[in-house]
Design a protein around this motif. Sequence first.
Motif, PDB file in Angstrom:
ATOM      1  N   GLY A 225       0.819  -1.209   0.000  1.00  0.00           N
ATOM      2  CA  GLY A 225       0.000   0.000   0.000  1.00  0.00           C
ATOM      3  C   GLY A 225       0.850   1.254   0.000  1.00  0.00           C
ATOM      4  N   LEU A 226       1.905   1.261   0.822  1.00  0.00           N
ATOM      5  CA  LEU A 226       2.785   2.431   0.854  1.00  0.00           C
ATOM      6  C   LEU A 226       3.474   2.616  -0.494  1.00  0.00           C
ATOM      7  CD1 LEU A 226       3.805   4.660   2.777  1.00  0.00           C
ATOM      8  CD2 LEU A 226       5.803   3.216   3.203  1.00  0.00           C
ATOM      9  N   ALA A 227       3.833   1.520  -1.151  1.00  0.00           N
ATOM     10  CA  ALA A 227       4.465   1.600  -2.469  1.00  0.00           C
ATOM     11  C   ALA A 227       3.507   2.201  -3.501  1.00  0.00           C
ATOM     12  CB  ALA A 227       4.931   0.221  -2.922  1.00  0.00           C
ATOM     13  N   VAL A 228       2.233   1.843  -3.433  1.00  0.00           N
ATOM     14  CA  VAL A 228       1.245   2.418  -4.341  1.00  0.00           C
ATOM     15  C   VAL A 228       1.125   3.917  -4.104  1.00  0.00           C
ATOM     16  CG1 VAL A 228      -1.221   2.501  -4.899  1.00  0.00           C
ATOM     17  CG2 VAL A 228      -0.074   0.294  -4.659  1.00  0.00           C
ATOM     18  N   PHE A 229       1.071   4.310  -2.831  1.00  0.00           N
ATOM     19  CA  PHE A 229       0.981   5.741  -2.536  1.00  0.00           C
ATOM     20  C   PHE A 229       2.235   6.474  -3.014  1.00  0.00           C
ATOM     21  CE2 PHE A 229       1.472   9.436   0.289  1.00  0.00           C
ATOM     22  CZ  PHE A 229       0.303  10.112  -0.053  1.00  0.00           C
TER      23      PHE A 229
END
Length: 249
Positions: A225-229
Amino acid sequence: MKITAGGVVAAEWTKFSSLRSTWITTGISVFLLVAFGMIASASVSGDNLTSVDLALSGSVLAALSVGVLGALLGAGEYTTGMIRATLAAVPRRLPVLWSKSLVAGSAAFVTMTAGAFAAFAAGSAVLNDELGAVGLGDDGVLRALLGAGLYLGLVAVLGVALGILVRSSAGAIAILAALLLIVPGLAALLPESISEAITPYLPSNAGGAVMMLTPADGALAPWAGLAVFAGYVIATLAAAAYRLKTSDA
């Protein structure tokens, strides 16, 4: 005199730290994170909530606050006209964007990570008796608290990128608020099949996944999720870099 990368960073830090709004906004961000965490920990109960989730319940408002801080740093000089002097001193232009992003992101990461740990400590001290406390040594706790700092640091960088992209503090703040607060609400109004498919990938939902001790049903894994953000942030930085490089101040 040759302008070095370190010199540009130092100049941006001087601008950033000399503004009263910087310290006010940073203080508000930390206050929101800690205060809401304490209130939620003392009063909220639920089978699917942990003390970490409650301690970080102020992260939504803190994200908006640090995003505003980044937007002010990115767009402030366009409002005053000082951007012309800045770009005259740094004719390559892009180091200005990278330096502003580094300063805002680093400052937000440090202060918000400290705020996350403070919120966890304060929340644990007043935790609702119906909930079981967890400690720093429990699985996922350190990741969630450090992840909060990383996520909020990236939000500050997103604010900088939006500020330089739209060249308006008000416009950048409006877009940021829409991305973090309004778009998730609108997505919930879509047909369930569509909403469930896109909701985990919305900016605030994707970035917020790293702060969850136990991922919710349908949510992205914490680091995914952090990578997507981070991808959203990088794309916005790329757009801001293109406009900064190709258009007049």
